[in-house]
Each structure stands twice: as C-alpha cells, then as structure tokens.
Design an enzyme around this catalytic site. Structure first.
Site: not given
Ligand code: SAH
Length: 384
Positions: A112, A125, A132, A136, A139, A361
C-alpha cells in the site's frame, strides 16, 4: 560461524521484473544501467538521456509517444521492454482527502501507499517491503507473515502511480501535489537498502521526478549500521522510530532493539551527516497508554536527545483489530509534549490521517488471501 556484521532476517528477493512475454521493465534501472541497455541496442548515449526524460519527467508509458526518438528505436524498445508501474487493485479515499492505493506487483503480492495532502504540500508515504520482519508489537504490518523485498522499480513505481492518479506529469517546477516523500509505509527500508537507495536515487534525479533529498524522509526502526551508510550515500532526512527510552521497554515493543540497543542507535544518529549542518533528525514516538507516556519517560527522552538537532513527532497510537495497546489520553500526550517542548525541542502531535480507510501509521497491511476473497465481495478497507 561468525555472525554477519549487519543482521538482516531473510526476506525474499523480488522476482524478475518482466512481463509474461519476457519484456523487461525499464523503470527502476539506474541511469548507468539504462545507458547499457541503449548501448546494447547500438544507440548513442544521448538516447538514454532522452529516454530517461520521457520516463521520469514526462511520465510516458508508450514508446510511440517518445517523439524525439526515431521510429526504429521506438520499435526496438517496444519489442524488448515496457515502462510499467504496479497495478492499482484498489484506491480508497478518506473523508480528510487522504488517499490509499493497494498495489499489485507482477507476482500478485500487494503493498500500500498513501497520499496525504496538506495546505502547502503533499506527502506520499511509500512501502519498502511486502510485509515486515520486525514484529514491532504495536504495528499492524508486523503481524503480516509474508515478506519479500520490493524491487527498485516497485518503489519508484509507487511514486509514479501517485503522479498518474493525481495527473502530475510532466514534473511540475512549481507547486506539487506530491512534493514530499516519506519511506514510512510497510517494511523496514534499511533491510532492503539496495533497492530503496536505487529507487530514491531515481526519484531525486533533477532531470526526472526531481524531488530533492531535503523533501525525502527515510524512517527506520533503528538498523544502526545501515543508518551510517544511508547518511553517507543518500543524505535524505532521517526519522527514527524510538518509542521507548529504556532498553528493557524498547526491546519488548521492538525486538530489533535487542540487536541494536538505544546507545548504539543514538550514536549512529549523532554521526548522521545532516546533523553536522543542523538538519534535524525526527524521532518518532508512538503514544501508548500507560506504557511509555509518563512525564518521567518524557524527561528521559529529553536526556537521550542531548546534543542532537532533533524534533520529536508524537504519534497517537492508531488502533487495529486485535492490537494489545490503547492510545494515550489527550492529557497525557499534552503533558508529554509540554516537557519535550520546554527542553527546546519541537514536539508536534501527528494528526492521524486517513483512519477511516486504515491508512494511518501502523495500519497498513495487505493480506493477499483476504484481499482475494473480498475482491469478489464488497469493496472495503482492511478493517475487521
Ligand atoms: N520500519 C520503519 C518504517 C515503517 S513504520 C520504521 O519502523 O520506522 C512508520 C511509523 O509508524 C513508525 O514510526 C512506526 O513505529 C509507526 N507505527 C507503527 N504502528 C503504529 C500504530 N499502530 N500507531 C501509530 N504509529 C505506528
């Protein structure tokens, strides 16, 4: 056996970028590689420059439209090559103007990308991987098992799809709908460095899409050694997903922290080349209720940032089905921002955009299986 210096979990390589009838995609080739193709056709080097202009400045996909090239060359190109983008399998529009595209690659895998219009700019974006490997905990993308790296053409292709959809060819010299790029979609860009670097080099080329390195931000969960390399080779803005101020908590939220703990990550940030000329590093911090959002956390964050030109981006946690977290209260976010602000760092709260289409995000996730099922049913976002 000795462990490799840079640990990266296996992600499958992208498939060859060819059509069913064997024609190769020219998108994603570096200038040098494009030059080699042209030379192999027995053409002079300036033809590669012209071709580049048609592909990346004009956005043309049909060789016949390339009127500065002779008919013979156009025919030869059409015989062996295509200028292709990922296929748009769904486009969703949010009430707030955010737009999300679900894109299908040559092998049927999907990613996406999201366009976020603002008053004075528009940010795209883009994703760097299908799924991935980082897992995390907060996420949604991290719950998606299937992972492969995106090819450079599939990353540049996301920018081209957006420009197609927004009608933004040729590259405007003034105001733009796609003025900024954040590599913050699905995937960890520094685990797919070669393809991301190749794609960004194309996007930054002044004779094509021409988005400057100052308008591009690469976001990483903290692959410290690769931060150094990206800094030296690309010079784009850096965003670091920090999210916690102790190794104990950060390792729980982001398993990658066990490999590259906070001290090592912050050292790589201090050395990031843009820091020398006061370009700020963005530290992203997702606000998780009762987990990382106390005033003590905010004060520890300020101590960590000492000496780094930094800004903090507070991201209210965006929920997804099955998530084990809640978003911090407005009061907690305000108090947290206040402490960071008082220490001299700007700490804007990132307004969630496109939540109604699961475009915010951490909400991006394409489940190929489910997508296939629903394609025959009603059109809907991924949400539950
Ligand atoms: N892998 C990279 C880029 C993708 S994530 C990274 O980790 O930076 C983009 C951003 O969204 C990151 O800061 C991630 O931690 C954040 N993110 C992931 N899940 C989220 C959520 N459920 N709510 C808010 N931010 C989130």
């Amino acid at each position: 056996m000795a462990e490799p210096a840079i640990y990266a979990p296996p992600a499958f390589a992208p498939p060859p970028q060819v059509t069913a009838d064997g024609r190769a995609n020219l998108v994603g080739l570096s200038r040098e590689a494009l030059g080699r193709e042209i030379a192999a056709l027995g053409e002079k080097p300036f033809r590669a420059k012209q071709l580049w202009h048609w592909i990346y400045h004009r956005g043309v996909t049909d060789f016949e439209a390339m009127t500065t090239l002779g008919h013979g060359l156009r025919a030869k190109l059409a015989e062996g090559y295509v200028i292709a983008r990922p296929a748009v399998s769904r486009a969703l529009d949010s009430a707030d103007g955010t737009r999300k595209w679900l894109l299908e690659m040559v092998d049927g895998r999907e990613v996406e990308s999201v366009h976020i219009p603002e008053d004075d700019r528009g940010t795209l974006c883009v994703s760097s991987q299908v799924g991935c490997t980082l897992t995390c905990r907060f996420c949604h993308t991290g719950t998606q098992a299937l992972v492969r790296n995106l090819a450079a053409c599939e990353i540049v292709g996301q920018v081209m799809v957006a420009r197609d959809a927004l009608g933004e060819w040729p590259s405007p010299s003034g105001e733009r709908l796609v003025s900024n790029i954040v590599v913050m979609g699905m995937g960890e860009p520094l685990y797919n460095y070669e393809n991301v670097a190749g794609a960004l080099t194309i996007v930054m080329d002044p004779e094509g899409i021409a988005i400057s390195r100052r308008r591009i931000t690469l976001s990483t969960a903290g692959v410290a050694p690769m931060i150094r390399r990206a800094g030296a080779e690309l010079g784009v803005n850096l965003a670091v997903s920090l999210h916690a101020v102790t190794d104990e908590l950060r390792s729980r939220l982001m398993p990658l922290n066990k490999k590259y703990p906070i001290a090592e990550l912050m050292a790589a940030c201090r050395d990031y080349p843009t820091v020398a000329n006061a370009r700020r590093i963005t530290f992203e911090y997702v606000m998780l209720k009762g987990v990382n959002d106390s005033p003590a956390d905010a004060r520890a964050l300020v101590r960590l940032l000492a000496g780094i030109p930094a800004k903090v981006n507070l991201i209210p946690f965006n929920p997804w089905p099955g998530a084990a977290f809640e978003c911090s209260t407005g009061a907690a976010i305000k108090a947290f921002a206040g402490i960071v602000n008082a220490a001299g760092y700007s700490a804007p709260v990132r307004a969630p955009r496109g939540q109604d289409i699961m475009a915010a995000c951490g909400q991006l996730k394409s489940e190929s299986k489910r997508a296939r099922k629903t394609r025959h049913g009603e059109e809907r976002a991924e949400a539950g």
